[in-house]
Scaffold this motif. Structure first.
Motif, PDB file in Angstrom:
ATOM      1  N   HIS A 147       2.932 -32.706  17.581  1.00 62.17           N
ATOM      2  CA  HIS A 147       3.639 -34.587  16.925  1.00 62.17           C
ATOM      3  C   HIS A 147       2.728 -35.280  16.626  1.00 62.17           C
ATOM      4  N   THR A 158       8.475 -31.721  17.300  1.00 61.32           N
ATOM      5  CA  THR A 158       9.232 -31.153  17.467  1.00 61.32           C
ATOM      6  C   THR A 158       8.385 -29.811  18.945  1.00 61.32           C
ATOM      7  N   THR A 184       7.517 -39.754  19.420  1.00 63.86           N
ATOM      8  CA  THR A 184       7.260 -39.802  18.732  1.00 63.86           C
ATOM      9  C   THR A 184       8.297 -39.768  18.076  1.00 63.86           C
ATOM     10  N   LYS A 185       8.813 -39.908  16.355  1.00 62.66           N
ATOM     11  CA  LYS A 185      10.202 -39.838  15.972  1.00 62.66           C
ATOM     12  C   LYS A 185       9.571 -38.525  14.913  1.00 62.66           C
ATOM     13  N   GLY A 186       9.138 -37.507  15.225  1.00 59.26           N
ATOM     14  CA  GLY A 186       9.083 -36.403  14.968  1.00 59.26           C
ATOM     15  C   GLY A 186       8.581 -35.381  15.453  1.00 59.26           C
ATOM     16  N   GLU A 243       9.884 -36.542   9.889  1.00 58.07           N
ATOM     17  CA  GLU A 243       9.798 -37.509   9.869  1.00 58.07           C
ATOM     18  C   GLU A 243       8.002 -37.385  10.603  1.00 58.07           C
ATOM     19  N   ASP A 293      17.411 -40.535  22.090  1.00 57.80           N
ATOM     20  CA  ASP A 293      16.437 -39.170  20.805  1.00 57.80           C
ATOM     21  C   ASP A 293      15.565 -38.149  22.656  1.00 57.80           C
ATOM     22  N   PRO A 344      12.452 -35.346  19.208  1.00 52.52           N
ATOM     23  CA  PRO A 344      12.053 -36.280  18.782  1.00 52.52           C
ATOM     24  C   PRO A 344      12.044 -37.646  20.803  1.00 52.52           C
ATOM     25  N   SER A 367      16.630 -34.837  24.287  1.00 55.02           N
ATOM     26  CA  SER A 367      15.396 -33.949  24.210  1.00 55.02           C
ATOM     27  C   SER A 367      14.568 -33.397  24.972  1.00 55.02           C
TER      28      SER A 367
END
Ligand SMILES: [Zn+2]
Length: 287
Positions: free
Chosen positions: A93, A176, A172-174, A118, A219, A169, A223
């Protein structure tokens, strides 16, 4: 049943801040070590970085903080590999404790950097996303060259290596997570590099109901379920202590790399995160 200490370690890890507060031990010295088969831990004592090796070149996950490359480069060489042979750098992230060193590692290796759309946006610009739950506490990153966005479920292939991107996510939005298989002595295991699953916010900021990231709670819940359901024999979390890596490593002298195998590791990590999220939401509901 898992030993209670594992569950507690997961819960504690999930509660602890990531990125917002400078942890003194991000750059704690750490010798590199084999995890399983072609997979090695090359990070610092406080921030994970994993090298997946092959004759066709290597894949590195995460670059730690801006000071991280000093250790990571040395670790890779110590293990007998060449930084110049890294073809891909994968990012978990878009926070400076995990991605702050990627720009330099990219420069040294010439690798292609892969991240979710993102995260890739933040890596390229170096500018944190305004909707990040920890936005006001974040430092900019050194902008990263040669960065490409991957899709959720995309498989990154290099020679015999195949690493799958699993978007996770919420932190954070991104954010992974990445999964692959490693073989040693005829036994193949599923390896997971799990990203942070903690609902950490900057002081005074809300996690649930952040106008810059209204989907954060949904999200993160999804996740946590994603990570709990992964095929997972060997787990390394972006912060190594959040998933009991050091406890497992302590058993390596007796058990060899089998010390890192724990089929409940991802479920425990997810359970800790679920508990920490419930606590965070409860405190936000109280005002
Ligand atoms: Zn973070």
């Amino acid at each position: 049943m898992k030993p209670l200490r594992h569950i507690l370690a997961g819960a504690l890890g999930a509660i602890m801040a990531c990125a917002a507060v400078q942890a003194a031990d991000w750059n704690a010295p750490q010798e590199p070590f084999a995890l399983y088969g072609n997979t090695y831990y090359v990070g610092t004592g406080g921030i994970s970085s994993v090298l997946i090796t092959s004759k066709a070149g290597h894949i590195l996950i995460d670059g730690a903080s801006p000071d991280g490359p000093k250790q990571i480069v040395q670790h890779i060489r110590q293990l007998g590999f060449r930084v110049e042979d890294i073809r891909y750098i994968l990012s978990s992230h878009e926070h400076f404790d995990h991605a702050g060193g990627i720009a330099e590692l990219q420069k040294l290796s010439g690798a292609t950097v892969l991240a979710s759309p993102e995260a890739a946006k933040v890596l390229r610009s170096g500018q944190p996303d305004k909707g990040d739950p920890q936005y006001i506490n974040l430092q900019p990153l050194a902008p990263v060259a040669n960065t490409r966005a991957v899709r959720d479920g995309e498989v990154v292939k290099l020679g015999p290596i195949a690493v799958t991107a699993r978007f996770t996510p919420g932190h954070t939005k991104g954010a992974t997570s990445w999964t692959w298989r490693a073989t040693e002595g005829g036994k193949t295991v599923d390896v997971v590099y799990a990203d942070s699953l903690n609902a950490t916010t900057a002081d005074g900021a809300r996690f649930d109901g952040n106008p810059g990231y209204p989907a954060a709670r949904r999200d993160l819940e999804r996740s946590i379920a994603t990570v709990a359901a992964l095929k997972c024999d060997v787990l390394v979390s972006a912060h190594p202590e959040f998933s009991g890596l050091w406890e497992r490593k302590a058993k390596q002298p007796q058990l060899g790399n089998a010390a890192f195998i724990d089929r409940d590791a991802c479920r425990d990590y997810a359970a800790g995160a679920r508990k920490a999220l419930a606590k965070k939401l409860e405190s936000e509901a109280k005002g």
